[in-house]
Design an enzyme around this catalytic site. Sequence first.
Site, PDB file in Angstrom:
ATOM      1  N   ARG A 200       0.844  -1.206   0.000  1.00 33.84           N
ATOM      2  CA  ARG A 200       0.000   0.000   0.000  1.00 33.84           C
ATOM      3  C   ARG A 200       0.873   1.248   0.000  1.00 33.84           C
ATOM      4  NH1 ARG A 200      -3.674  -3.145   3.725  1.00 33.84           N
ATOM      5  NH2 ARG A 200      -2.284  -2.541   5.410  1.00 33.84           N
ATOM      6  N   PHE A 217     -11.888  -4.900  -4.570  1.00 37.13           N
ATOM      7  CA  PHE A 217     -11.754  -5.736  -3.371  1.00 37.13           C
ATOM      8  C   PHE A 217     -11.054  -4.888  -2.305  1.00 37.13           C
ATOM      9  CE2 PHE A 217     -11.530  -8.665  -7.021  1.00 37.13           C
ATOM     10  CZ  PHE A 217     -12.568  -9.541  -6.736  1.00 37.13           C
ATOM     11  N   ALA A 265     -17.546  -7.501  -7.220  1.00 37.83           N
ATOM     12  CA  ALA A 265     -16.483  -6.864  -8.001  1.00 37.83           C
ATOM     13  C   ALA A 265     -16.589  -7.186  -9.494  1.00 37.83           C
ATOM     14  CB  ALA A 265     -15.128  -7.320  -7.474  1.00 37.83           C
ATOM     15  N   ASP A 285      -7.232  -6.891  -5.356  1.00 37.47           N
ATOM     16  CA  ASP A 285      -6.754  -7.626  -4.181  1.00 37.47           C
ATOM     17  C   ASP A 285      -7.847  -8.560  -3.641  1.00 37.47           C
ATOM     18  OD1 ASP A 285      -5.284  -8.496  -2.016  1.00 37.47           O
ATOM     19  OD2 ASP A 285      -5.530  -6.660  -0.834  1.00 37.47           O
ATOM     20  N   CYS A 325      -3.465 -13.861  -2.562  1.00 28.69           N
ATOM     21  CA  CYS A 325      -3.029 -14.336  -1.231  1.00 28.69           C
ATOM     22  C   CYS A 325      -3.302 -15.834  -1.087  1.00 28.69           C
ATOM     23  CB  CYS A 325      -3.680 -13.523  -0.117  1.00 28.69           C
ATOM     24  SG  CYS A 325      -5.458 -13.414  -0.224  1.00 28.69           S
TER      25      CYS A 325
HETATM   26  C1  LIG Z   1      -7.752  -9.362   0.745  1.00 32.20           C
HETATM   27  S1  LIG Z   1      -9.113  -8.340   1.151  1.00 32.20           S
HETATM   28  C2  LIG Z   1      -8.624  -6.765   0.554  1.00 32.20           C
HETATM   29  C3  LIG Z   1      -7.694  -5.998   1.472  1.00 32.20           C
HETATM   30  C4  LIG Z   1      -7.484  -4.564   1.099  1.00 32.20           C
HETATM   31  N1  LIG Z   1      -6.913  -4.411  -0.230  1.00 32.20           N
HETATM   32  C5  LIG Z   1      -6.623  -3.838   2.108  1.00 32.20           C
HETATM   33  O1  LIG Z   1      -5.501  -3.421   1.766  1.00 32.20           O
HETATM   34  O2  LIG Z   1      -7.052  -3.688   3.249  1.00 32.20           O
HETATM   35  C6  LIG Z   1     -10.342  -8.864   0.027  1.00 32.20           C
HETATM   36  C7  LIG Z   1     -11.665  -8.117   0.107  1.00 32.20           C
HETATM   37  O3  LIG Z   1     -12.506  -8.540  -0.968  1.00 32.20           O
HETATM   38  C8  LIG Z   1     -13.848  -8.497  -0.520  1.00 32.20           C
HETATM   39  N2  LIG Z   1     -14.641  -9.338  -1.414  1.00 32.20           N
HETATM   40  C9  LIG Z   1     -14.780 -10.687  -1.397  1.00 32.20           C
HETATM   41  N3  LIG Z   1     -15.531 -11.098  -2.426  1.00 32.20           N
HETATM   42  C10 LIG Z   1     -15.885  -9.991  -3.111  1.00 32.20           C
HETATM   43  C11 LIG Z   1     -16.668  -9.779  -4.283  1.00 32.20           C
HETATM   44  N4  LIG Z   1     -17.200 -10.792  -4.957  1.00 32.20           N
HETATM   45  N5  LIG Z   1     -16.808  -8.514  -4.718  1.00 32.20           N
HETATM   46  C12 LIG Z   1     -16.258  -7.472  -4.052  1.00 32.20           C
HETATM   47  N6  LIG Z   1     -15.504  -7.622  -2.932  1.00 32.20           N
HETATM   48  C13 LIG Z   1     -15.322  -8.866  -2.468  1.00 32.20           C
HETATM   49  C14 LIG Z   1     -13.775  -8.965   0.905  1.00 32.20           C
HETATM   50  O4  LIG Z   1     -14.920  -8.504   1.620  1.00 32.20           O
HETATM   51  C15 LIG Z   1     -12.456  -8.318   1.372  1.00 32.20           C
HETATM   52  O5  LIG Z   1     -12.709  -7.085   1.963  1.00 32.20           O
END
Ligand SMILES: C[S@@+](CC[C@H](N)C(=O)[O-])C[C@H]1O[C@@H](n2cnc3c(N)ncnc32)[C@H](O)[C@@H]1O
Length: 382
Positions: A200, A217, A265, A285, A325
């Site tokens: 970041r 995400f 997403a 992400d 990840c």
């Molecule tokens: C690895 S985390 C992202 C972390 C973020 N980039 C950060 O630096 O804090 C993945 C995120 O994707 C979201 N997510 C999961 N499935 C999703 C979807 N189908 N569409 C949008 N967001 C989604 C989750 O709620 C989660 O917040």
Amino acid sequence: MMPFVEVNERAAREIERGGLHVYAQNVKKAKADDGEWVEIRYGQKTLGYGFYSKRSSIPVKLFAREEKEPKEVIWERMGFAHGWKSRIYGDVYRWIFGEGDLLPGLIVDRYGDVAVVKNNTLGLERYLDTVVEVLSDHGVEHVLLRGEGQARLREGLPKRVEWLLGRKDRTIIEEGHARFIVDVSGGQKTGFYLDQRENRKELERYVERGDRVLDVFASTGGFGIHAAVAGASVEFVELGKLATELIGENLKLNGVKGRIRQGDALDIMKRLAEKGKKYDVVVLDPPALAKGKADLNRAKKMYFRINELGIGLLKEGGLLVTCSCSHPITPREFLGIVEGAAEKHGKNVQMLGELRGQAPDHTVYLPQPETKYLKCLFAHII
Ligand SMILES: C[S@@+](CC[C@H](N)C(=O)[O-])C[C@H]1O[C@@H](n2cnc3c(N)ncnc32)[C@H](O)[C@@H]1O
């Protein structure tokens, strides 16, 4: 006589190589109660000491190579990790990253005076008061146990969420030029994705005032907030309700503005493409799409689709920040996926520096290769 587990040659070789896990098929004999601290033996030889969990697919996890009490091991390992991690990160860091810090199954994230603990090792559950003692000895005043998730159930541990010391549901942390609210009780995982902190901060170096950034995400806004603080115009895409609310609060906290799109997403990226939207920077992400080898193929297809959609939203020569990840996906495979997705648009990938990984407080212990899991690529798509 001390409880013991006798293992076969395969497990002995694995432990001697530095490994910390004994799989169920490699246990020859166990004279121990569930959750007990045991000696790990191969014939007449003592290989080490650890916790026994009879119903787990990994019934023995090694915690020490010399004869020691669990409390001593916890104090030593937590003291060592604190020593070097606090040097680089002050009082916000992943204090213990399970196998990476040689305390299998234990996660401890520290956010100043609050810490969040997760535990997936049956025997260790009896020693959580020792973990709290160490934390409080180093100035932590509030400790939340978030004992949730499948790995815990597989160990025979029930769901358990409770404050082990004090109580503070939310706190604020600083990261580079940005500040974030961490909701330790309601947020995802332990409240914040500390593993991406260096990536970041890296994004700030590439973003200029006026750039259009799409953070997909986004969770609580990690990447996008940094970009907004650097002067970019940012749109966030996130499915979670609480996470999107926190994006709004984090924007306010940093005195910046942004647009939040709550929803799936893939659907949102498709819609943006139909509208002909283009961005200088797209960040992708997603959550861990492959947890094990079984769902690898499905996950690869998903990463491909996500990257294909993300790349389609980039301006000519735009910057793609794309992450995975999922530990079963190798760095080479991940680069191949991104390359394939770029090819679909008749484009190529120009990497900016090496493929990046997790922050150093998410320690990678090489004999346990799954501790190295995060991949983060900064690339121009040309
Ligand atoms: C690895 S985390 C992202 C972390 C973020 N980039 C950060 O630096 O804090 C993945 C995120 O994707 C979201 N997510 C999961 N499935 C999703 C979807 N189908 N569409 C949008 N967001 C989604 C989750 O709620 C989660 O917040």
